[in-house]
Motif scaffolding. Structure first.
Motif, short mmCIF file in Angstrom:
data_model
loop_
_atom_site.label_atom_id
_atom_site.label_comp_id
_atom_site.label_asym_id
_atom_site.label_seq_id
_atom_site.Cartn_x
_atom_site.Cartn_y
_atom_site.Cartn_z
N ASP A 40 28.47 -3.93 -15.67
CA ASP A 40 27.28 -4.24 -15.01
C ASP A 40 26.39 -3.01 -14.72
O ASP A 40 25.34 -3.11 -13.99
CB ASP A 40 27.64 -4.90 -13.57
N GLY A 41 26.55 -2.15 -15.43
CA GLY A 41 25.71 -0.77 -15.11
C GLY A 41 26.19 0.40 -15.76
O GLY A 41 26.52 0.38 -16.69
N CYS A 42 26.43 1.39 -14.85
CA CYS A 42 27.14 2.67 -15.44
C CYS A 42 27.81 3.39 -14.18
O CYS A 42 27.29 3.10 -12.97
CB CYS A 42 25.88 3.63 -16.20
N TYR A 43 28.28 4.49 -14.48
CA TYR A 43 28.70 5.45 -13.29
C TYR A 43 28.82 6.98 -13.82
O TYR A 43 28.46 7.09 -15.08
CB TYR A 43 30.24 5.09 -12.86
N TYR A 44 28.77 7.89 -13.05
CA TYR A 44 28.86 9.26 -13.54
C TYR A 44 29.61 9.82 -12.41
O TYR A 44 29.87 9.74 -11.25
CB TYR A 44 27.50 10.06 -13.39
N ASP A 45 30.42 11.01 -12.71
CA ASP A 45 31.61 11.72 -12.04
C ASP A 45 30.85 13.07 -11.86
O ASP A 45 30.79 13.67 -12.80
CB ASP A 45 32.90 11.65 -12.78
N PHE A 46 31.21 13.64 -10.48
CA PHE A 46 30.67 14.78 -10.27
C PHE A 46 31.61 15.57 -9.28
O PHE A 46 32.50 14.81 -8.44
CB PHE A 46 29.41 14.54 -9.38
#
Length: 626
Positions: A40-46
């Motif tokens: 349903d979208g995206c993610y990013y890890d920081f």
């Protein structure tokens, strides 16, 4: 591009925009790891200098929109390993990815404008202006371990909803809200059905109300199976390692099993050397666990006595079948089983009742001749049709074929897969089922039954697995009509699948408003005043005697408070009892989901309504017994 490809590129590109926005807001000290697209979208890890909270969501979203409005070009560049390491020298996660790539890997980076670059295979948009109509919203943040390893860096993951237009995002947010209202973890707490505690991760405590519903599911399953000729067994929950060696689970499933180690140390064997060595070898002991010292055999007791909590019932059913000689006249033999099972899961994979470490399933192992396979599986599918229709859910069938780590002969696998394809084609027609290549169990192909819930989500619950391998491993046989020995085929079968998962699904499917026959408590009794308690107890006793799950409040609390309590528990019927009801042997009924009240209903008539709903497993509440 087709719609699916477009969404992948669109969402993956927005992940880069998210990363760029974060770095512009929080500085170049931010370490950015990976940012894939998801359903349903995206993610990013920081890794941030300071954690991001919900208060920061709007400024990140605003910065993303500002970046998109710049209409910056996106440039793809191929890099040598040396160039890539130099480019990302200050980003330790990117450096690790580069160092782990094969020597002949093509390394690519995408520049978004002049000031942001990410290590990525792509593809992406050619210019940020393609994202001008982007509809996105930060969903949440969570903790995540680098590469899923709990011993590595802990990262902060930012999830982003992303859709092609505002209407699509709006529809999805509506869906999310509905899903949250149906969340079985929230409803399970509100309705006092179950709880989880850190002392037993992934292992639910069933509270009195939840356990009553659990038992109603088991009772219904047993009733159906009794009509179809099943016999129930129970077996030990912990078994010696050698059972799992025979079944093959030791080699294929050991990482998902809870071990119970035995006494450690080297012990002397009371037998002649040749005999004890042969015996230990038969039990699967490796030579390194055996040694000879001063003319005696010593063996490692810890290895010998290793036990495991069973993750499935299959081996126990095999031993139950094997306990005596069998004739073709006995087949099919159907052994149903509801024993507790344990499967070790990673902490990040557990999810309420949907994925647990302790559960039961409506398991069965049926032993048949090859000539009986088709009729038996047809009967199993008819059971699935009956049970799923009772809950008002539809399903589709999916055939899973030979995996890479299969056991046995390919010819046997081909024969088993052909049989299942023929059965499914006859039932659903050509193209009426899906084929999932390579996803079968290691011992045989299977049919998975995917049910659809009220939100349109699919869940794998039922399974029918054809097994030519375990009977071979356990040396099972029966005598044919011609008087020769033959090996039976085993059909592994479940309809609910994990009862825990199934309960989680139906809690959300019914939004906690269960049909009468399944409700934890079916009737709540409210005496108007304490002088009506005697009649209330008479009604309670009568309903309970006829198997109706009933609760009553004889306290001095206000009548409205008592009614509200049972309404909060979503009891189907609340009986309000006063002078007139006691005098006329009747009940007045508050029906769940209705402002109507049924007044002065004869108690025998109400009892008949309850018994009919229990017998028919009806989805709707009755207003009369007619």
């Amino acid at each position: 591009m087709d719609k699916e490809q477009y969404l992948l590129v669109y969402r993956h590109s927005l992940a880069h925009i998210l990363a760029k926005a974060v770095i512009e807001l929080y500085g170049k000290d931010v370490q950015y790891a990976i940012g894939p697209e998801v359903e349903d979208g995206c993610y990013y890890d920081f890794v941030f200098p300071r954690p991001v909270t919900e208060e920061n969501f709007k400024e990140i979203e605003d910065k993303m929109r500002e970046i998109i409005r710049r209409k910056e070009p996106w440039t793809r560049k191929e890099l040598s390993r040396k160039e890539a390491l130099e480019l990302f020298k200050d980003q330790r996660f990117k450096k690790e990815i580069i160092e782990d790539l094969p020597e002949d890997a093509v390394i690519t980076a995408y520049h978004t404008g002049d000031d942001f670059v990410d290590l990525c295979r792509g593809p992406h948009v050619e210019n940020s202006k393609e994202l001008l109509n982007a509809a996105f919203q930060i969903k949440s943040t969570s903790g995540a371990y680098w590469r899923g390893d709990e011993h590595r860096d802990q990262l902060q993951r930012i999830y982003l909803y992303a859709f092609p237009d505002r209407e699509a995002l709006k529809a999805h947010l509506k869906f999310v809200k509905e899903a949250q209202e149906r969340d079985h973890k929230k409803l399970g707490a509100q309705l006092e059905l179950f709880l989880f505690d850190e002392t037993a991760p992934g292992m639910p405590y069933w509270l009195p109300r939840g356990w009553k519903m659990y038992q109603a599911l088991l009772k219904y399953s047993r009733e159906v199976q009794e009509r179809h000729g099943y016999r129930e067994i129970a077996a030990p929950l912990i078994n010696n390692k050698k059972l799992w060696l025979i079944s093959g689970h030791w080699a294929h499933y050991i990482n998902n099993m809870f071990m119970v180690p035995g006494v450690s140390g080297w012990l002397k064997a009371d037998a002649e050397i040749p005999g004890i060595l042969e015996n230990l070898a038969e039990q699967g002991e490796e030579p390194k666990n055996i040694k000879i010292q001063a003319g005696s055999v010593l063996y490692n007791r810890e290895r010998m006595d290793t036990m495991a909590a069973k993750p499935m019932n299959c081996p126990n059913a095999m031993l139950t079948y094997k306990r005596k000689n069998r004739s073709y006249r006995e087949l099919p033999i159907r052994y149903s089983e509801y024993d507790v099972l344990h499967r070790k899961e990673k902490s990040g994979q557990m999810n309420g009742l949907f994925r647990v470490q302790e559960f039961r399933q409506d398991d069965d192992h049926t032993f048949v001749m090859e000539s009986q396979i088709e009729d038996e599986i047809k009967d199993i599918i008819s059971i699935a049709d009956e049970i799923y229709s009772t809950f008002g859910v539809s399903y589709r069938a999916e055939l899973s074929t030979r995996p890479e780590d299969f056991m046995g002969d390919i010819e046997v696998w081909d024969r088993a897969e052909a049989a299942l394809k023929r059965i499914l084609t006859n039932k659903y027609g050509e193209g009426g089922f899906e084929i999932n290549e390579g996803d079968g169990a290691f011992y045989g192909p299977k049919i998975d039954l995917q049910i659809k819930d009220a939100l349109g989500r699919e869940w794998q619950c039922g399974t029918i697995q054809l097994d030519f391998q375990l009977p071979h491993n356990f040396g099972l046989s029966y005598q044919t009509a011609e008087g020769v020995s033959a090996m039976p085929v085993v059909i592994h079968r479940a309809i609910y699948g994990s009862l825990e998962r199934f309960i989680g699904i139906i809690i959300e499917n019914f939004k906690g408003v269960f049909p009468f026959w399944l409700s934890p408590e079916q009737v709540g009794i409210v005496p108007i005043r304490t002088e009506h308690n005697a009649y209330a107890k008479k009604v309670f006793s009568l309903l309970q005697k006829h198997g109706i799950r009933v609760e009553a409040d004889y306290s001095e609390s206000n009548m409205k408070e008592k009614i509200k309590k049972y309404k909060n528990f979503k009891d189907p019927y609340i009986l309000v009892l006063g002078d007139r009801e006691a005098a006329e042997n009747t009940v007045s009924i508050n029906m769940r989901g209705s402002n109507r009240q049924l007044n002065n209903i004869p108690i025998e008539r109400f009892l008949a309504m309850c018994e009919r709903m229990n017998e028919e497993h009806s989805l709707e509440l009755l207003e009369s017994a007619d």
